[in-house]
Write an enzyme that holds these catalytic residues in place. Sequence first.
Site, short mmCIF file in Angstrom:
data_model
loop_
_atom_site.label_atom_id
_atom_site.label_comp_id
_atom_site.label_asym_id
_atom_site.label_seq_id
_atom_site.Cartn_x
_atom_site.Cartn_y
_atom_site.Cartn_z
N LYS A 61 69.26 7.30 -72.49
CA LYS A 61 67.93 7.03 -73.05
C LYS A 61 67.94 7.09 -74.57
O LYS A 61 67.20 7.84 -75.21
CB LYS A 61 66.87 7.96 -72.47
CG LYS A 61 66.76 7.84 -70.95
CD LYS A 61 65.66 8.71 -70.38
CE LYS A 61 65.54 8.59 -68.87
NZ LYS A 61 66.62 9.24 -68.12
P1 5BU Z 1 66.25 12.12 -58.19
O1 5BU Z 1 66.99 13.35 -57.76
O2 5BU Z 1 66.45 10.93 -57.22
O3 5BU Z 1 64.80 12.36 -58.50
O4 5BU Z 1 66.97 11.72 -59.58
C1 5BU Z 1 66.46 10.73 -60.40
C2 5BU Z 1 67.40 10.42 -61.56
O5 5BU Z 1 66.93 9.25 -62.22
C3 5BU Z 1 67.52 11.50 -62.63
O6 5BU Z 1 68.86 11.49 -63.08
C4 5BU Z 1 66.61 11.02 -63.76
O7 5BU Z 1 67.10 11.33 -65.05
C5 5BU Z 1 66.62 9.52 -63.58
N1 5BU Z 1 65.36 8.85 -63.94
C6 5BU Z 1 64.17 9.05 -63.26
O8 5BU Z 1 64.10 9.84 -62.33
N2 5BU Z 1 63.05 8.35 -63.64
C7 5BU Z 1 63.05 7.48 -64.67
O9 5BU Z 1 62.03 6.87 -64.95
C8 5BU Z 1 64.29 7.29 -65.35
C9 5BU Z 1 65.42 7.97 -64.96
BR1 5BU Z 1 64.38 6.09 -66.75
#
Ligand code: 5BU
Length: 266
Positions: free
Chosen positions: A93
């Site tokens: 990011k």
């Molecule tokens: P989760 O465990 O499926 O919730 O992980 C989501 C990942 O995606 C996590 O590494 C966040 O940094 C990433 N992410 C997110 O959740 N939402 C966003 O809008 C963005 C990145 Br950009």
Amino acid sequence: MQADEVWGRRWTENKLPMARTYMEVASRKKSLVCLAADRSTMAELNQLIDDVGAHLAALKTHVDLVDDWTPEAWNAFCTKAAAADLLIFEDRKFADIGGISRKQMAGIYDIRTWADLVTAHLISGPDIVDGLQAGWKDVGRSGGVLLLAQMSSRGNLLEPKYTSQVVELGRTHPGVFGFIGNGSRPNELKLLRKAVGDGKLIWTPGVNLAVGDGEMGQRYGDPHEAVLAGSDCIIVGSGIHKADDPAVQAEAYAKASWSALHERNK
Ligand code: 5BU
């Protein structure tokens, strides 16, 4: 099946080499899944590749959350990922001005030498994309930038007007691989896809087979629906790495994404 048959207009309209590479990997693996490998030790990260690498097209990393990071251990991890036919996507990011973003691709983590993809906000203007591409060029590599057009988290400030401006600037920029869209809201995603057209890919976090609210403001939508709404890659973290049997879950996400892609093409 060949990538051009599977991807249709996404293939013909998108000329960025890294976008084509992703579509080829996803076709070989029969998976549109990128694992958010949010693990804080090198051993756990390597274990994830062993356990679920066969069901993924890419690994998304946050290099700065690894406690025992060393350049040697990271190199070995990247080599292991390449052997498992996985792209590496550093979800850094970036948000600074172009020249500083170029330098941030170097530094202690030297992201430019191992990441195939990175995320960036467009808040500082379009030169950030040139800065990041220059970073890869500095080491004789090329990669793709995913611009944050939407986010999955509750209360985020990426409002529709901002999203439109990001798409407007990014959809014709040759260094832009695609956009991050919100996987938890298929209706918003459909609108994003309409604005983007077929020339860029959309990757979506906020995806989980258990739809609803996650930890600390995260929101989740269904993988199948996300792909039908226009996602080209579902980014799944805890849905896989926190599962009792990560391999079984990873396979379920891969199947859901792959079958939705075929359904979308009909
Ligand atoms: P989760 O465990 O499926 O919730 O992980 C989501 C990942 O995606 C996590 O590494 C966040 O940094 C990433 N992410 C997110 O959740 N939402 C966003 O809008 C963005 C990145 Br950009």
